[in-house]
Design a protein around this motif. Structure first.
Motif, mmCIF file in Angstrom:
data_model
loop_
_atom_site.group_PDB
_atom_site.id
_atom_site.type_symbol
_atom_site.label_atom_id
_atom_site.label_comp_id
_atom_site.label_asym_id
_atom_site.label_seq_id
_atom_site.Cartn_x
_atom_site.Cartn_y
_atom_site.Cartn_z
ATOM 1 N N THR A 25 -68.785 0.922 10.363
ATOM 2 C CA THR A 25 -68.061 0.665 9.116
ATOM 3 C C THR A 25 -66.635 1.179 9.243
ATOM 4 O OG1 THR A 25 -70.039 0.740 7.746
ATOM 5 C CG2 THR A 25 -67.948 1.230 6.661
ATOM 6 N N ASN A 27 -63.977 -0.339 6.865
ATOM 7 C CA ASN A 27 -63.375 -0.417 5.536
ATOM 8 C C ASN A 27 -61.967 -1.008 5.551
ATOM 9 O OD1 ASN A 27 -64.169 0.155 2.861
ATOM 10 N ND2 ASN A 27 -62.837 1.937 2.763
ATOM 11 N N TRP A 67 -68.376 1.330 0.129
ATOM 12 C CA TRP A 67 -67.273 0.900 0.997
ATOM 13 C C TRP A 67 -66.618 -0.327 0.379
ATOM 14 C CZ3 TRP A 67 -67.282 4.861 4.121
ATOM 15 C CH2 TRP A 67 -68.490 5.469 4.439
ATOM 16 N N ALA A 70 -65.703 -3.354 2.598
ATOM 17 C CA ALA A 70 -66.682 -3.849 3.569
ATOM 18 C C ALA A 70 -66.705 -5.374 3.533
ATOM 19 C CB ALA A 70 -68.058 -3.292 3.269
ATOM 20 N N TYR A 356 -61.977 5.575 7.620
ATOM 21 C CA TYR A 356 -62.320 4.488 6.712
ATOM 22 C C TYR A 356 -61.098 3.977 5.944
ATOM 23 C CZ TYR A 356 -66.902 6.416 7.714
ATOM 24 O OH TYR A 356 -68.028 6.877 8.360
#
Length: 375
Positions: A25, A27, A67, A70, A356
């Protein structure tokens, strides 16, 4: 590293080496649409020697995720955005799977995507997870008590549609995210799933959801379907007794082994990813490879979590694994494959502050600004 850098046939494709990049992940999408900076990120790692790239977790439907940037794969704009990335990854010499992802009870009803979806936060049972941190929601909002989904076939259909969309987007296959406390894991775990219908209770019933999703994906992709599991992990408030864990995942894998999957990836136990609740770790530490590999007589096995290059070579050369996935190393080193093959150190320090991204900050920071090694 002679074993690690040999080709491997996975499903209908052949990857150039056994060193893959796991889902991470980051972001950085535009709302839920993959964009140009994501393309740059993936292409650098394809050119950097990844035998197989697994995309970051990709949402199969609008959900109130922690998130907010995402990516998804439920509409045409997302498919188009991913197609640019998959084409570029192929041009750079690598292969790429789409990790398809549903959060289940780990969504929040006040998040914009959940509001736009017009459905409640669903889980296998009305049992909330402890923890949670929703970056886009003011205050210290955590997980809520989910609504028990009346018909899990609704989610299975969403997974199948995502698989169809992933094929249109040019991916080489799909990896079902069955790890880390998300919806597939929730159905498997007896602490999150306390249903009394055919989707809960017994080991066979709790494994039903994962197996039915896999069967739906195989209808779309044939042999190019993979599964990621974390049987030992406590992340997102998961964890059963050791015997229940062995019984549950053993049954699941014995049945999954009959489906002709391209691989199963195991996330090994990590204390770092095992939160404490009431002074106790939540996970069930044990040797997941030694315990569960006997159930996969016909399915390649990949190892993930804390694998060093030296261990990767040993795992592959000994036959203990068909390949390995690295995660954090690919964040800080866009050229992990080339470094390892050339005997270079993995000595870049990850930029944790921008792992992120952050609102109002250049998305390139900690994302596409790492330097490769000079050869």
């Amino acid at each position: 590293m002679s074993a690690l850098f040999t080709p491997l046939k996975l499903g209908s494709i052949t990857i150039s080496n056994r060193l893959g990049m796991s889902a991470l992940t980051r972001n950085r999408s535009t709302e839920t649409v993959p964009n140009d900076i994501m393309q740059k990120y993936y292409v650098r790692r394809a050119a950097g020697g990844a035998g197989l790239i697994v995309s970051e977790g990709t949402l199969i439907a609008p959900q109130g995720t922690e998130w907010p940037q995402a990516p998804g794969i439920w509409d045409k704009s997302q498919i188009s955005g991913w197609k640019k990335i998959t084409d570029a990854v192929h041009d750079a010499g690598s292969k790429i799977y789409c990790q398809i992802w549903h959060l289940g009870r780990l969504s929040h009803p006040d998040a914009p995507q959940q509001i736009s979806a017009g459905v409640p936060v669903y889980g296998p049972s009305a049992i909330s997870a402890r923890g949670g941190k929703f970056r886009s929601i003011p205050g210290s909002s955590g997980y809520v008590t989910p609504t028990e989904i009346q018909d899990p076939a609704v989610l299975i259909a969403q997974f199948k549609e995502a698989a169809i969309n992933a094929k249109e987007a040019g991916f080489d296959g799909v990896e079902l995210h069955g790890a880390n406390g998300y919806v597939v894991h929730q159905f498997l775990d007896s602490t999150a799933n306390q249903r009394t219908d055919k989707w809960g209770g017994s080991v066979e019933n709790r494994a039903r959801f994962a197996l039915e999703v896999l069967k739906a994906l195989v209808e779309v992709w044939g042999p190019d379907v993979a599964l990621k599991l974390s049987p030992a992990g406590g992340y997102n408030d998961m964890g059963m007794s050791l015997q229940d864990t062995i019984d549950t995942f053993g049954y699941l894998l014995r049945e999954a082994n009959k489906l002709g999957l391209s691989y199963v990836a195991f996330v090994r136990y990590s204390a770092f990813l095992d939160p404490e609740y009431d002074g106790k770790k939540r996970g069930t530490p044990h040797d997941v490879i030694g315990t569960f590999s006997p159930f996969l007589s016909d399915t390649p096995l990949f190892v993930n979590c804390g694998v060093t290059p030296e261990e990767a070579e040993q795992l592959v050369s000994s036959g203990a694994a068909a390949g390995v996935f690295m995660g954090m190393n690919w964040i800080a080193h866009p050229d992990v494959g080339r470094r390892v093959e050339a005997g270079k150190l993995l000595d870049n320090v990850p930029d944790y502050a921008h792992l992120y991204g952050a609102e109002g900050v250049d998305p390139a920071l900690g994302y596409v600004d790492y330097k490769g090694a000079a050869y």
